[in-house]
Structures are given as C-alpha cells and as structure tokens.
Design a protein around this motif. Structure first.
Motif, short mmCIF file in Angstrom:
data_model
loop_
_atom_site.label_atom_id
_atom_site.label_comp_id
_atom_site.label_asym_id
_atom_site.label_seq_id
_atom_site.Cartn_x
_atom_site.Cartn_y
_atom_site.Cartn_z
N PHE A 1 11.13 -5.85 7.07
CA PHE A 1 9.73 -6.14 6.72
C PHE A 1 9.55 -6.07 5.21
CE2 PHE A 1 5.45 -4.55 5.74
CZ PHE A 1 4.68 -5.54 6.32
N VAL A 2 10.11 -5.04 4.58
CA VAL A 2 9.98 -4.88 3.13
C VAL A 2 10.70 -5.99 2.38
CG1 VAL A 2 10.60 -3.40 1.18
CG2 VAL A 2 9.61 -2.40 3.23
N GLU A 3 11.87 -6.39 2.88
CA GLU A 3 12.60 -7.49 2.25
C GLU A 3 11.82 -8.79 2.32
OE1 GLU A 3 16.28 -7.62 4.28
OE2 GLU A 3 17.07 -5.78 3.36
N THR A 4 11.07 -8.99 3.41
CA THR A 4 10.30 -10.22 3.57
C THR A 4 9.06 -10.23 2.69
OG1 THR A 4 11.04 -10.45 5.87
CG2 THR A 4 9.06 -11.66 5.23
N THR A 5 8.37 -9.10 2.61
CA THR A 5 7.08 -9.05 1.91
C THR A 5 7.19 -8.57 0.47
OG1 THR A 5 6.65 -6.77 2.64
CG2 THR A 5 5.89 -8.56 4.08
N GLY A 6 8.25 -7.81 0.16
CA GLY A 6 8.29 -7.10 -1.11
C GLY A 6 7.70 -5.71 -0.92
N ALA B 1 6.87 4.37 8.74
CA ALA B 1 7.65 3.15 8.55
C ALA B 1 8.04 2.98 7.09
CB ALA B 1 6.86 1.94 9.03
N SER B 2 7.14 3.34 6.19
CA SER B 2 7.45 3.25 4.76
C SER B 2 8.55 4.23 4.39
CB SER B 2 6.19 3.53 3.92
OG SER B 2 5.17 2.60 4.19
N GLY B 3 8.48 5.44 4.97
CA GLY B 3 9.51 6.42 4.70
C GLY B 3 10.87 6.02 5.23
N PRO C 1 4.52 -14.61 2.69
CA PRO C 1 5.87 -14.15 3.06
C PRO C 1 6.26 -14.50 4.49
CG PRO C 1 4.68 -12.44 1.88
CD PRO C 1 3.70 -13.52 2.16
N ALA C 2 5.31 -14.43 5.42
CA ALA C 2 5.63 -14.76 6.81
C ALA C 2 6.01 -16.24 6.94
CB ALA C 2 4.44 -14.44 7.71
N TYR C 3 5.28 -17.10 6.24
CA TYR C 3 5.58 -18.54 6.29
C TYR C 3 6.96 -18.82 5.71
CZ TYR C 3 5.62 -23.43 4.92
OH TYR C 3 5.97 -24.74 4.72
N ARG C 4 7.26 -18.21 4.55
CA ARG C 4 8.57 -18.43 3.93
C ARG C 4 9.70 -17.91 4.81
NH1 ARG C 4 5.50 -16.98 -0.64
NH2 ARG C 4 6.19 -14.82 -0.50
N HIS C 5 9.46 -16.78 5.47
CA HIS C 5 10.47 -16.20 6.36
C HIS C 5 10.76 -17.14 7.53
CE1 HIS C 5 12.82 -13.14 8.40
NE2 HIS C 5 12.08 -13.31 9.48
N VAL C 6 9.70 -17.66 8.15
CA VAL C 6 9.87 -18.59 9.27
C VAL C 6 10.51 -19.88 8.81
CG1 VAL C 6 8.63 -19.96 10.98
CG2 VAL C 6 7.96 -17.60 10.58
N ARG C 7 10.09 -20.36 7.64
CA ARG C 7 10.65 -21.62 7.10
C ARG C 7 12.14 -21.47 6.82
NH1 ARG C 7 8.87 -22.69 1.23
NH2 ARG C 7 10.40 -21.00 1.03
N ASP C 8 12.53 -20.35 6.21
CA ASP C 8 13.95 -20.14 5.89
C ASP C 8 14.80 -19.99 7.14
OD1 ASP C 8 13.23 -20.26 3.25
OD2 ASP C 8 13.24 -18.10 2.93
N ASP C 9 14.22 -19.30 8.17
CA ASP C 9 14.98 -19.11 9.41
C ASP C 9 15.17 -20.41 10.16
OD1 ASP C 9 15.32 -16.48 8.96
OD2 ASP C 9 13.82 -15.76 10.39
N VAL D 1 0.76 -2.41 0.63
CA VAL D 1 -0.68 -2.72 0.53
C VAL D 1 -1.16 -3.44 1.78
CG1 VAL D 1 -2.41 -4.05 -0.74
CG2 VAL D 1 -0.68 -2.76 -1.99
N ALA D 2 -0.41 -4.45 2.22
CA ALA D 2 -0.82 -5.22 3.40
C ALA D 2 -0.87 -4.35 4.64
CB ALA D 2 0.13 -6.39 3.61
N ALA D 3 0.13 -3.48 4.81
CA ALA D 3 0.14 -2.59 5.97
C ALA D 3 -1.02 -1.61 5.94
CB ALA D 3 1.47 -1.84 6.03
N ARG D 4 -1.37 -1.13 4.76
CA ARG D 4 -2.50 -0.20 4.63
C ARG D 4 -3.83 -0.90 4.87
NH1 ARG D 4 -0.96 4.77 5.64
NH2 ARG D 4 0.55 5.60 4.16
N LEU D 5 -3.95 -2.14 4.44
CA LEU D 5 -5.19 -2.87 4.65
C LEU D 5 -5.38 -3.27 6.11
CD1 LEU D 5 -5.19 -5.24 1.53
CD2 LEU D 5 -6.81 -3.38 1.98
#
Length: 223
Positions: A120-125, A146-148, A208-216, A131-135
């Motif tokens: 997840f971190v590799e995909t989003t940074g 999960a962050s730990g 990031p989700a779009y780029r991940h799906v596109r690359d896969d 930030v996204a997970a907290r929001l």
C-alpha cells in the motif's frame, strides 16, 4: 492445508490479547468514565492530568479516540479543545504504531499484514498513504498498526497523522462543544468536516490506485 508454526503462534497470541482487551473494555465503560472526567471542568490541571492518562491507556481499553476528543470539546470548548485533542490523539495513536513496529516480522499472519502494508505504501507513497488512511473513515488504531507494520518512517507517520486526523478531531471537538447548547449549527459543521475528509481521502488515493491498476494491466513485451 498446512499452517506454519509462526502463524499458529501469532493467531493464538493475538486471540488471547484481543480477549483481554475486550474484557478490559467491558469493565471500563467509556461513557461512565468520561462522564466522571467531564465533571473535573472546574479543576483544569487535574482534568488535563487525568486526560493524559486516558489518552495513554485508550489503545489498551479499545476506546475510540473520538470519545476523548468529544469530551475535550465539551469541557474546554473549541478554542482550547482542538489543540489539546490534537496533542492527545498524536500521543495515543503513537502507541499502537510503536507496538506494531516492534512486532513487525516476515513470518505468519503478521508477516502477511506487513507485506500488505508495504505494498500500500509503495503504491501511494509514505506521506500520501498515511494522510489518505487518516482522512478515510477507518478505525484509528487499525491505521496506526498498519503504518507500524509498514516501512513508514516515524517522522512521516507523525506529520501524516497530524494532517489527516486534524479535520476529524476538529469535527469531534465541535460536536462536543455544541452539546452545551445542543447546537445544530455546530453539529452541521462537524458533518461537513466528516464528509470533506472522506472525499479528500478518495481523491488522494484515486491517482495512485489508477496508476497501480494501469501498470498491472499493461502488457509485458518480450525483447
């Protein structure tokens, strides 16, 4: 299906720990405790001292951190309540992060969770992911754990948590402060912040989700 010894050991340990936490949470009801704490409003120093203890104990009591933010808003109001609740939430959420970082391993179910968090971190940074997970409307302790388990640095985790949690904390403090006058206006502000935080989380993850799906899905060409 063969189950590794590490998996069996971790499942048994996590099950026992969960049972212990559930038992403690049933004994120490947040409603009764926080009602008693709110009566300390005329003694600010004592209130803040008790509040610090509760923020430190909260992860082990399995209380939602929002309950403390609402109590802070009820007692201190918005002006002082927001910075106090932010500081307390950062301290409280750091505990499960550090525990998960200590327990991180490549084996068993914890290893699977660690690898999933890393992906997840590799995909989003790192920063965007925290930030996204907290929001997003996710349990705070689940995000902390999960962050730990991932490779997120402590500094990035703290700043990302500060940025991502601030809208939720503000909404919860406003909701608590509005209880004095049963202000519908204050509650509507809280709902707007909740909706805005969730929408922003979706926007942060969309790219990031779009780029991940596109690359896969991209075809691999043999040279």
């Amino acid at each position: 299906m063969n189950v590794s010894r590490a998996t069996r050991r971790q499942v048994a340990s996590l099950g026992a720990l969960a049972a212990l936490f559930v038992g403690v949470s049933l004994v120490f009801s947040p409603g009764a405790v926080l009602e008693a704490v709110s009566e300390l409003s005329t003694r600010p120093a004592l209130f803040l001292g008790v509040l610090l203890v509760l923020y430190l104990a909260r992860p082990f009591l399995m209380w939602p951190v929002s309950a403390l933010s609402i109590t802070v808003g009820y007692v201190l109001g918005v002006e002082y309540g927001v910075p106090v609740a932010i500081a307390g939430t950062l301290v409280s959420n750091t505990i499960p992060f550090l525990l998960a970082r200590y327990l991180r391993t490549d084996e068993g179910v914890v290893g699977f969770a660690s690898r999933s968090s890393d992906r997840f971190v590799e995909t989003t940074g790192e920063f965007r992911g925290v930030v996204a997970a907290r929001l997003a409307p996710l349990p705070a302790d689940a995000v902390s754990s999960a962050s730990g388990l991932s490779g997120v640095s402590f500094g990035t985790y703290m700043v990302g948590t500060l940025v991502g949690e601030s809208p939720w904390i503000a909404a919860e403090v406003i909701a608590g402060a509005s209880m004095h006058s049963l202000s519908v206006h204050g509650l509507s502000h809280s709902l707007s912040l909740f909706a805005g935080a969730t929408a922003l989380s979706v926007l942060l993850l969309a790219g990031p989700a779009y780029r991940h799906v596109r690359d896969d899905s991209a075809p691999v060409l043999d040279s």
